[in-house]
Design a protein around this motif. Structure first.
Motif, short mmCIF file in Angstrom:
data_model
loop_
_atom_site.label_atom_id
_atom_site.label_comp_id
_atom_site.label_asym_id
_atom_site.label_seq_id
_atom_site.Cartn_x
_atom_site.Cartn_y
_atom_site.Cartn_z
N THR A 177 0.80 -1.22 0.00
CA THR A 177 0.00 0.00 0.00
C THR A 177 0.83 1.27 0.00
O THR A 177 0.27 2.36 -0.03
CB THR A 177 -0.90 0.00 1.26
OG1 THR A 177 -0.07 -0.21 2.39
CG2 THR A 177 -1.96 -1.07 1.17
N THR A 178 2.15 1.14 0.04
CA THR A 178 2.98 2.33 0.15
C THR A 178 3.73 2.57 -1.16
O THR A 178 4.61 1.79 -1.51
CB THR A 178 3.99 2.17 1.31
OG1 THR A 178 3.31 1.67 2.44
CG2 THR A 178 4.66 3.50 1.64
N PRO A 179 3.34 3.62 -1.90
CA PRO A 179 4.02 3.90 -3.16
C PRO A 179 5.53 4.06 -2.97
O PRO A 179 5.97 4.51 -1.90
CB PRO A 179 3.39 5.23 -3.62
CG PRO A 179 2.06 5.27 -2.93
CD PRO A 179 2.28 4.60 -1.61
N MET A 180 6.30 3.71 -3.97
CA MET A 180 7.75 3.73 -3.87
C MET A 180 8.28 5.09 -3.42
O MET A 180 9.21 5.17 -2.64
CB MET A 180 8.40 3.33 -5.20
CG MET A 180 8.01 1.95 -5.73
SD MET A 180 8.12 0.58 -4.54
CE MET A 180 9.90 0.33 -4.45
N LYS A 181 7.64 6.16 -3.90
CA LYS A 181 8.20 7.49 -3.62
C LYS A 181 8.07 7.89 -2.15
O LYS A 181 8.75 8.78 -1.69
CB LYS A 181 7.58 8.54 -4.53
CG LYS A 181 6.10 8.80 -4.31
CD LYS A 181 5.61 9.95 -5.20
CE LYS A 181 4.08 10.05 -5.09
NZ LYS A 181 3.53 11.15 -5.88
N TYR A 182 7.18 7.22 -1.40
CA TYR A 182 7.05 7.54 0.02
C TYR A 182 7.93 6.67 0.90
O TYR A 182 7.91 6.79 2.12
CB TYR A 182 5.58 7.35 0.47
CG TYR A 182 4.60 8.29 -0.18
CD1 TYR A 182 4.59 9.64 0.13
CD2 TYR A 182 3.67 7.82 -1.11
CE1 TYR A 182 3.70 10.51 -0.46
CE2 TYR A 182 2.76 8.69 -1.71
CZ TYR A 182 2.78 10.03 -1.39
OH TYR A 182 1.89 10.88 -1.97
#
Lengths: 410, 410
Positions: free
Chosen positions: B232-237
């Motif tokens: 659920t956590t996009p790579m950029k975050y």
């Protein structure tokens, strides 16, 4: 928001969250509430009492899933709102339980506001979604939807050696198999859940309109070196499996970063042998979990992994597929209702895919299903800092309420 | 080899290796012979019996170190040949014990060939060099040389909770403190050992002329990220501590590879938290062990580590020094004898530094000391495949014999 739009009650919403956070309270902001544990049974009792007070009839099926049924005015298939009350160890007060609490609040609003409905409205509790004590996760939705063998599930053991079957028997919630969720008696299943990621918060959205659950692949990547003494083996003779693993990991990140920006992938687990500071590692094994809604992107991921160089730093490299899951698309009509209702309330919203697994993904194989996401503060989930402001919970409940009424009119 | 040069007996050498490999035989080529265990006591009894048969007088000191003394013709300080009979778990038949067996063979040759010697010739067994059951390693040489506190050592516990002190009492080998190795009664200590590395074999040398023990530093490198859900956590975050650790590890390898080619360094141990395939790691900790004989090179290593970027992949990076050891230089005159004798026999030889620790490095702080290395097949040590051909053992014994005689003439 149109002036005449019905809403749930924010104070009642808050009371529900506060009340249920006591069952399994771990003493520092979160809960440990394993499925069918004493804490979970307390939560179930509170759920049943409150639902009975609203006039609901309580049924359970053979996997102890609870169905609290508010009768409709006609003899039609029902609308189910479902989630789970169990948590991971030191989990938070929102993952799972919020789906039950918002459903209860929707039911209470329907009853209190005397909203007429043709169809039965059901608030449902799935047993053992987390699988924390008795693996696997999503156990009873898996059984009900025919994914898992019930006998094997009953034999699932806790680390202390107690079986799920024993806990089920002892719980008092074991009911009849004929009560299971099924596509004849039920027309739709709706699940509200926290996002478990930071996107809604970062994008300043109140509602995530969940289109489906992303497909995924899970691999192990392994490097094979030669164990030797740290002090006596010149660098040029070494085959260091950890150095090779670091190279392989960096290589995979570099190649996967070239693919679609919505791809998420994680190298979360690493095992090193012998893992002694004076010995050159001879074996390293790490996990690679990749998820995307588009099967084509997943195919590209597989291509990257399966074309990994056969050797890094003089160490042999191997990969092994552990499992894969296809993308699950939720029901387009229901997804459309969620979007329409969020817009109608004037709640900023966005379409989103679920990266995590939910009971809804199994239910979707039986009957029309979708989910509503509400924001997770800092994206936290499966941990005590899990938090969603009550106003966001209430907004989610409002969208859920309208969607239940949309389905009722179908 | 000069025609008139004395040699030990290769058959007797082999018999010793075969005999001692029975004490603690693990059943598949190696031994488990923890210090003061039943297997170790059997080996000690065999040692004492054989040495008594040669006419040696047996003494032990308060740490159960054994001194088997062949009297000399004059009242002069003695020449000690010393090593250990204990092994790691599932160790081999050469590490440690070969130093005792070659010393016994030297003594037997002196006795059998009636070689006159002015000084006492002593075959010594150090107690608990490996520290496998009762840590630390090199326990009794550490006590005798004043590195370790004896009381603390007696309290050292096995995983089963038995103390070294109890094992010592029970062993029957506890002797008088006045018998300890000391610089007044002894003029030199010589230790033959397998190389525990692949260099002699690769360079086709029979003898390693050991100049000293390399200095070392041992660090922990740590990366701090943020734990979030893999799906659920996009790579950029993301702040992925394992990706950062891989970057840090690769960076350190790249920078350290620019330093002296005799530098050895190892990143052998890695710990990842929470180490779950569906969670982004928030903490990784790996070890860095670096060794070189030149303190200047060690200083360069420290500079590389302490100038590591403070951040990799958005994760904070920290380092912590765990311990350090200065280079130990062996006695130049004794090193010269080893070299001269290997040359005289016509044995290909090379100067070498020990990367591993040995009792000799503590002894070197009290009296002139040096070591002889013989090749380790494939560089293996601390494992069952440990192997040195009997001819190489015999050659090592021959060099040891001549060196004892050189010291005797001093």
């Amino acid at each position: 928001m149109k002036n005449d739009m019905l809403t749930c009650n924010m104070d009642r919403m808050e009371d529900k969250i506060v009340t249920f956070s006591k069952f399994g309270d771990a003493g520092h902001g979160g809960i440990t509430r394993f499925s069918l544990s004493e804490a979970a049974l307390q939560a179930r009792a509170e759920f049943c009492n409150r639902m009975k007070t609203m006039g609901a009839e309580i049924k359970t099926d053979d996997m102890a899933n609870i169905y609290a049924i508010l009768k409709g005015s006609e003899d039609l298939p029902g609308v189910v709102m479902a989630s789970h009350l169990d948590s991971v160890r030191n989990g938070g007060n929102y993952d799972g339980v919020l789906g039950v609490l918002t459903a209860m609040e929707v039911a209470e609003t329907i009853v209190t506001e005397k909203i007429s409905h043709r169809r039965p409205v059901i608030v449902m509790v799935w047993t053992n979604e987390e699988g924390s004590l008795y693996p696997p996760a999503m156990m009873s939705s898996g059984v009900v939807c025919g994914k898992f063998d019930k006998k094997a599930m009953l034999a699932s053991k806790s680390p202390e050696g107690k079986t799920f079957g024993e806990a089920l028997k002892k719980s008092g919630y074991e009911g009849d198999i004929s009560n299971r969720l099924n596509p004849k008696e039920y027309i739709a299943m709706l699940e509200l859940h926290i996002e478990q990621g930071p996107v809604l918060e970062a994008e300043k959205k109140d509602i995530g309109v969940v289109e489906g659950v992303v497909g995924m692949v899970n691999y192990r990547i392994r490097t094979y070196g030669q164990s030797d003494h740290a002090g006596t083996t010149p660098m040029k003779y070494r085959k260091d499996a950890l150095l090779a693993a670091a190279s392989a990991l960096k290589y995979l990140h570099q190649e996967l970063d070239k693919l679609d920006s919505n791809l998420v992938y994680t190298t979360g687990e690493i095992v090193c042998h012998p893992c002694v500071h004076t010995v050159i590692p001879d074996f390293v094994d790490f996990s690679l979990d990749a998820r995307h809604q588009d099967p084509e992107v997943i195919r590209q991921v597989v291509k990257v992994i399966e074309n990994i160089p056969k050797e890094f730093d003089k160490c042999r490299v191997e990969y092994e597929l552990q499992w894969a899951r296809n993308t699950v698309a939720y029901n387009k009509e229901l997804v459309g209702f969620i979007k329409k209702n969020a817009d109608a309330y004037g709640y900023p919203n966005m379409n989103i895919y679920s990266g995590a697994g939910h009971d809804a993904q199994y239910a979707a194989e039986m009957l029309p299903t979708t989910m509503i996401f509400v924001p997770s503060k800092d994206g936290h989930s499966h941990c005590e800092p899990e938090f969603t402001p009550v106003e966001n919970c209430w907004k989610g409940a409002n969208v859920l309420l309208q969607t239940v009424l949309d389905v009722d009119r179908k």
